[in-house]
Design a protein around this motif. Sequence first.
Motif, PDB file in Angstrom:
ATOM      1  N   LEU A   9     -13.651 -44.741  34.124  1.00 31.86           N
ATOM      2  CA  LEU A   9     -14.745 -44.846  33.436  1.00 31.86           C
ATOM      3  C   LEU A   9     -14.813 -46.197  32.448  1.00 31.86           C
ATOM      4  O   LEU A   9     -13.800 -46.319  31.790  1.00 31.86           O
ATOM      5  CB  LEU A   9     -15.012 -43.437  32.496  1.00 31.86           C
ATOM      6  N   SER A  10     -15.944 -46.340  32.168  1.00 35.84           N
ATOM      7  CA  SER A  10     -16.116 -47.552  31.006  1.00 35.84           C
ATOM      8  C   SER A  10     -17.087 -46.914  30.123  1.00 35.84           C
ATOM      9  O   SER A  10     -18.134 -46.509  30.471  1.00 35.84           O
ATOM     10  CB  SER A  10     -16.573 -48.835  31.696  1.00 35.84           C
ATOM     11  N   ILE A  11     -16.814 -46.661  28.802  1.00 30.92           N
ATOM     12  CA  ILE A  11     -17.630 -45.831  28.021  1.00 30.92           C
ATOM     13  C   ILE A  11     -17.892 -46.617  26.676  1.00 30.92           C
ATOM     14  O   ILE A  11     -16.831 -47.340  25.955  1.00 30.92           O
ATOM     15  CB  ILE A  11     -16.691 -44.593  27.455  1.00 30.92           C
ATOM     16  N   GLY A  12     -19.340 -46.646  26.256  1.00 29.31           N
ATOM     17  CA  GLY A  12     -19.564 -47.189  24.881  1.00 29.31           C
ATOM     18  C   GLY A  12     -20.027 -45.904  24.138  1.00 29.31           C
ATOM     19  O   GLY A  12     -20.538 -45.170  24.485  1.00 29.31           O
ATOM     20  N   ILE A  13     -19.838 -46.330  22.940  1.00 32.56           N
ATOM     21  CA  ILE A  13     -20.130 -45.203  21.927  1.00 32.56           C
ATOM     22  C   ILE A  13     -21.078 -45.887  20.551  1.00 32.56           C
ATOM     23  O   ILE A  13     -20.557 -46.889  20.018  1.00 32.56           O
ATOM     24  CB  ILE A  13     -18.708 -44.603  21.209  1.00 32.56           C
ATOM     25  N   ALA A  14     -21.866 -45.176  20.338  1.00 33.40           N
ATOM     26  CA  ALA A  14     -22.736 -45.365  19.067  1.00 33.40           C
ATOM     27  C   ALA A  14     -22.868 -44.164  18.123  1.00 33.40           C
ATOM     28  O   ALA A  14     -22.939 -43.064  18.570  1.00 33.40           O
ATOM     29  CB  ALA A  14     -24.193 -45.938  19.466  1.00 33.40           C
ATOM     30  N   LEU A  15     -22.730 -44.402  16.809  1.00 32.13           N
ATOM     31  CA  LEU A  15     -22.768 -43.335  15.808  1.00 32.13           C
ATOM     32  C   LEU A  15     -23.841 -43.319  14.971  1.00 32.13           C
ATOM     33  O   LEU A  15     -24.442 -44.618  14.662  1.00 32.13           O
ATOM     34  CB  LEU A  15     -21.368 -43.428  14.997  1.00 32.13           C
ATOM     35  N   SER A  16     -24.483 -42.261  14.849  1.00 37.35           N
ATOM     36  CA  SER A  16     -25.777 -42.173  14.131  1.00 37.35           C
ATOM     37  C   SER A  16     -25.916 -42.691  12.754  1.00 37.35           C
ATOM     38  O   SER A  16     -26.782 -43.287  12.305  1.00 37.35           O
ATOM     39  CB  SER A  16     -26.455 -40.791  14.138  1.00 37.35           C
ATOM     40  N   ILE A  53     -29.054 -45.184  22.418  1.00 35.58           N
ATOM     41  CA  ILE A  53     -28.782 -45.393  23.601  1.00 35.58           C
ATOM     42  C   ILE A  53     -28.364 -46.631  24.105  1.00 35.58           C
ATOM     43  O   ILE A  53     -27.375 -47.083  24.880  1.00 35.58           O
ATOM     44  CB  ILE A  53     -29.658 -44.712  24.280  1.00 35.58           C
ATOM     45  N   GLN A  54     -29.272 -47.622  23.754  1.00 35.40           N
ATOM     46  CA  GLN A  54     -28.962 -49.039  23.914  1.00 35.40           C
ATOM     47  C   GLN A  54     -27.868 -49.575  23.441  1.00 35.40           C
ATOM     48  O   GLN A  54     -27.178 -50.513  24.145  1.00 35.40           O
ATOM     49  CB  GLN A  54     -30.483 -49.668  23.305  1.00 35.40           C
ATOM     50  N   LYS A  55     -27.449 -49.125  22.275  1.00 33.05           N
ATOM     51  CA  LYS A  55     -26.195 -49.787  21.551  1.00 33.05           C
ATOM     52  C   LYS A  55     -24.938 -49.087  22.397  1.00 33.05           C
ATOM     53  O   LYS A  55     -24.190 -49.824  22.619  1.00 33.05           O
ATOM     54  CB  LYS A  55     -26.133 -49.379  20.086  1.00 33.05           C
ATOM     55  N   ALA A  56     -24.957 -48.051  22.646  1.00 32.25           N
ATOM     56  CA  ALA A  56     -24.002 -47.174  23.375  1.00 32.25           C
ATOM     57  C   ALA A  56     -23.774 -48.126  24.833  1.00 32.25           C
ATOM     58  O   ALA A  56     -22.797 -48.230  25.292  1.00 32.25           O
ATOM     59  CB  ALA A  56     -24.195 -45.957  23.554  1.00 32.25           C
ATOM     60  N   PHE A 115     -19.782 -49.545  19.271  1.00 33.41           N
ATOM     61  CA  PHE A 115     -20.596 -50.799  19.115  1.00 33.41           C
ATOM     62  C   PHE A 115     -20.388 -51.466  18.151  1.00 33.41           C
ATOM     63  O   PHE A 115     -19.901 -50.723  17.035  1.00 33.41           O
ATOM     64  CB  PHE A 115     -22.170 -49.910  19.414  1.00 33.41           C
ATOM     65  N   SER A 116     -20.634 -52.738  18.119  1.00 29.28           N
ATOM     66  CA  SER A 116     -20.549 -53.557  16.886  1.00 29.28           C
ATOM     67  C   SER A 116     -21.582 -54.763  17.089  1.00 29.28           C
ATOM     68  O   SER A 116     -22.034 -55.018  18.266  1.00 29.28           O
ATOM     69  CB  SER A 116     -19.127 -54.226  16.587  1.00 29.28           C
ATOM     70  N   GLU A 117     -21.783 -55.184  15.832  1.00 34.28           N
ATOM     71  CA  GLU A 117     -23.176 -56.360  16.105  1.00 34.28           C
ATOM     72  C   GLU A 117     -22.589 -57.475  16.775  1.00 34.28           C
ATOM     73  O   GLU A 117     -23.365 -58.286  17.500  1.00 34.28           O
ATOM     74  CB  GLU A 117     -23.682 -57.021  14.633  1.00 34.28           C
ATOM     75  N   ALA A 118     -21.139 -58.011  16.898  1.00 33.54           N
ATOM     76  CA  ALA A 118     -20.808 -58.972  17.577  1.00 33.54           C
ATOM     77  C   ALA A 118     -20.777 -58.863  19.181  1.00 33.54           C
ATOM     78  O   ALA A 118     -21.062 -59.749  19.710  1.00 33.54           O
ATOM     79  CB  ALA A 118     -19.336 -59.163  17.198  1.00 33.54           C
TER      80      ALA A 118
END
Length: 822
Positions: free
Chosen positions: A513-520, A531-534, A552-555
Amino acid sequence: MPESRTQRKTPLVLIVDDERLMRTMLRDTLEAAGFGVVEASNGREAMERARQIHPDLIVLDVIMPDMDGFEVCSQLRKINEIRHLPILMVTASEEREVAERAYAAGATDFIPKPINAAHLRHHVRYMLRASLNVEELRQKEQRLAHAQRLARLGNWEWERGEDRLRLSEEARRILAVADDAVSLTLAAYLEHIHPREREAIRRGLDQLWQNGPPLDLDFRLLRPDGTERFVHGQADRIVDAGGDAVRLVGTIQDISERKRIEEKLTLAGKVFHSSGDMILITDMQGWVVDVNDTFCRLTGFRREKIVGWPLGDLLSGQHDSEFYRHIWQTVTDKGFWQGEVWSRRQDGESFPALVSVNAARSDGEENGHYVFSATDLSRLRETERQLHYLSHFDPLTDLPNRLLFLDRLQQSLVGENSHQGQVAVLFIDLDDFKEINDTLGSQTGDRVLQEVARKIKECIRASDTVARPGSDEFAVILREVVPGGDAASVAQKLVDSLSTPFAFVGREFYVTLSIGIALSDIDGTDPEELIQKAETAMVCAKEQGKNRYIFFSEAMNQQVQERLAMKTSLRRSLERDQFLLHYQPKFNSVTREFTGLEALARWQHPDRGLIAPAHFITLAEETGLIVPLGEMTLRKACRQNRQWQERGYHPFPVAVNLSAQQFGEQDLVDTVCRALRDTGLSPQCLELEITESVILQDTERAIDILRKLKNMGIRIALDDFGTGFSSLDYLRRFPLDVLKIDHTFVRGVVSSEQDAAIVRAIIAMAHSMRLKVVAEGVETEEQRVFLREQGCDEVQGYLVALPVPPEEVERFFPLAGGRRDC
């Protein structure tokens, strides 16, 4: 006799629970919402109360002594006078098995503990409305069938693909076919039509399917007993969103009596009083004479108020005057019109209705009436329930889809302020899932998705949500998480959960799995944005080696934006022909003579200079540009080879790689033929390289394509052999000429006895099957010596020659007729 639901001003709810506190809480909640409440403390008391009072709805606890909720529900369904009552079961578990037992016992729905008061009120109101509508629809269908029988009007639908003409009960009666013949073929239906009119109707239906005009005509039927009946028939086509016909629908009305004696036509009184359809009658000037109860109930108009109104006051305003003029002209000319009309309710709401207009007038009579019969075409509640599932859930995994996931995420974010912690969104993608589908088939791919879904659900809490928004993508909502830590723990748990191999169809393989995480609280509170950032973080996790998770990060976002820009630039560069070819020579491993070339694309970027394939091939595959890029490579390689021959150089083969997407194109063989014809290159001077995954997508089709190419004189090479699901079976079945050993094995022939053994076996096997063997990625003299000693035919790699531009290739091959050492 207990009071019926229609007689009650307040719906009555029976609460069944052995805990007094729970009953009190439920009573308080429902009474505050305006419902009447009766209680029962056990199952037997509940059954007795239900018989006595006939409640409108029952709220039933699952866990009770003596008789549990499942048994009580099952017994209640056996009591005839209350068997259709909605039952809402209350359970402390959200497990699927509990829900399945509840539905199997006859429950209408279930709600988990602890009970949210707002959810309870919503469930109860929704179930009461649904119950009332279901009962009304049942009665409506009965009245409609009766009305159609009285009106001698039947309907049919024809699905061209199935060639089945489905008939209503009245249509079967008109045709005098058996009651169990609910459908006929179109040919069988046409056999019932009089021979003199049969061909005209057949042509009319064919033209209608091809976007011709709707049919509206009278004709004769021949019944099995030899009698003739006159019918009025109409037909139209139903189209999909693209405007293509998907089915034909129509009606047939027995008008024999009207044909024989129209003066005996009268208002269909029985139809008027018993029909489940709305019926409205006007005089010849268009003033309303009467309406039936169904009309009043469905539109909200009162009979005493509407009688005497002009018909124009009831129009919805959604049709122009030409539409109504056509209706009246048709009724004037033929006495009948039927079609879909937007109608209006008393509160101004518009709704679609199937309307029939009949002129009720005898021959020579100036006075008469118009009879309007309308069927409300609003969606049936049962259909809505089924469509709700299909539009909100993924049928394969039974997980919420993207739409429902967004809704739940919105709810989680709205409720975030009332809870501690934050909301985390995990976007999950299966690494290299396409390869599993391509090599093992879609059935195995589906099983993998189901198993992954199961493992993901095991890793999260019941209060969290897992969804499947895309083909090989999953998404998770984690509620009330401690900033960063909880999300990271769950993500690592998900990665670890797939550490054990899958075993399907006799093969063992791993899925990562490749997993992306975004926090509210960090990345925003807009659902789509989270969702887009994750997803952006997931893409970065994949690019950094897969089988990992990243926040997620801005970079990271900047990196993804640059990737999108590269995709746009790639498309523009292809349009502007900013690609060129380099060629890597191949040499005989024993004599070191030059034997041929492999064409390799290079991107001449206007700003970044020369870009190697490793940096743009994946982008080309993702955008679908790999197909035109591959065709460009093929044409340029053929043209360059032909130019070398015209300059006097000895003919030799040039190899061109075919991608999986190219191989999937229907016109691949034609594309290759055109490239050879347009450049004048002999097929014997072209070699096409394919990979194992390409030929395993559709084995029989692959065999057919390769044989056609082989019969033209083109050589076929199997590239990267040993890296996939290598099989002696396809080596035997496929028309191959060359086997290329992947560089990963060549690299280890000197240092790894295992790699050396594999290479020996590949060479021996290939030679036994009369295949030439080419070793890729030869970088050291020791590797070349080993390969020469094992009988490898040709070598290719940095040791002997780097990929070079066309003008530098010429130093490797002599003029026609000669040979040259490498």
